[in-house]
Design an enzyme around this catalytic site. Structure first.
Site, short mmCIF file in Angstrom:
data_model
loop_
_atom_site.label_atom_id
_atom_site.label_comp_id
_atom_site.label_asym_id
_atom_site.label_seq_id
_atom_site.Cartn_x
_atom_site.Cartn_y
_atom_site.Cartn_z
N LYS A 178 0.82 -1.22 0.00
CA LYS A 178 0.00 0.00 0.00
C LYS A 178 0.85 1.26 0.00
CE LYS A 178 -2.38 -0.98 3.71
NZ LYS A 178 -1.72 -2.27 4.00
N ARG A 238 -9.70 1.45 9.51
CA ARG A 238 -9.36 0.05 9.77
C ARG A 238 -10.44 -0.69 10.55
NH1 ARG A 238 -2.90 -0.43 11.19
NH2 ARG A 238 -2.12 0.41 9.23
N ARG A 262 11.27 -7.42 4.49
CA ARG A 262 11.30 -5.98 4.70
C ARG A 262 11.87 -5.64 6.07
NH1 ARG A 262 5.77 -2.60 4.57
NH2 ARG A 262 5.65 -3.30 6.73
N ARG A 288 12.95 -2.96 10.96
CA ARG A 288 11.71 -2.64 11.69
C ARG A 288 11.56 -3.55 12.91
NH1 ARG A 288 6.55 -0.98 8.02
NH2 ARG A 288 7.58 0.45 6.58
N ARG A 319 -0.71 -9.22 13.13
CA ARG A 319 -1.22 -8.09 12.35
C ARG A 319 -2.15 -8.58 11.24
NH1 ARG A 319 3.90 -5.30 10.25
NH2 ARG A 319 2.41 -3.96 9.16
#
Length: 199
Positions: free
Chosen positions: A13, A88, A127, A133, A144
């Site tokens: 996204k 969300r 990622r 991260r 998630r």
């Protein structure tokens, strides 16, 4: 254009939001990016949000709603916007409806990026290694995705009932996915222009 870009974590996204927003010359508004920036700066908002984000949970609606309401009231959103990561939850849909009503605006389309869960897990783990991260461990990633399925996926049906959704395959070459999104938004633009002329 006033767009929402939806899809599970890792569906691309953020990458696509920047491209599509640039094409239509509107701001891309990512609640995740705003929260991460606040976490990095250790602001009160960031400190409040960090515990939720590190656990793979959604930041509470009241924090997110206030952030979005403030952002959409800025002058650069008058010509349009692209929301990435909001709404969300069904409560946030209701709040967004109220925000748009208050500023005299409405949604033009909801673009839904679709992707296989296992591919998303592998993409997010990769990622995490590249970007460092701390919130992207495999357990947190799977949590998630569970939260997305429970809380956010039902919103797709809600917006589909309003005739706003366009579905795009989120797996493949970035340029190809961008082309598919642009084609979907162009179809929506043509339909809106046609409605305006006949209305």
């Amino acid at each position: 254009m006033r767009l929402i870009l939806m899809g599970p974590p890792g569906a691309g996204k953020g990458t696509q939001a920047a491209r599509v927003a640039a094409r239509y010359d509107v701001p891309a508004i990512s609640t995740g990016d705003i929260f991460r920036a606040n976490v990095a700066a250790a602001t009160p908002l960031g400190i409040s949000a960090k515990a939720y984000m590190d656990a793979g949970e959604y930041v509470p609606d009241e924090l997110t709603d206030a952030l979005v309401r403030d952002r959409l009231s800025q002058p650069d959103c008058e010509r349009g916007f692209l929301l990435d990561g909001y709404p969300r939850t069904t409560a946030q849909v209701t709040e967004l409806d109220a925000i748009l009503s208050d500023i005299g605006s409405r949604l033009d389309a909801v673009v839904v990026l679709e992707a296989d869960q296992q591919q998303l897990v592998e993409r997010l783990l990769n990622r995490a290694q590249v970007e460092g991260r701390s919130d992207d461990t495999e357990d947190v990633i799977r949590r998630r995705l569970e939260v997305y399925a429970q809380e956010t996926a039902p919103l797709i049906d809600l917006y589909a009932a309003r005739g706003l959704t366009e579905h795009v395959d989120g797996i493949g070459r970035v340029d190809d996915i961008t082309d598919l999104i642009n084609a979907a938004v162009d179809r929506r633009t043509s339909a809106l222009d046609s409605d305006a002329m006949t209305g």
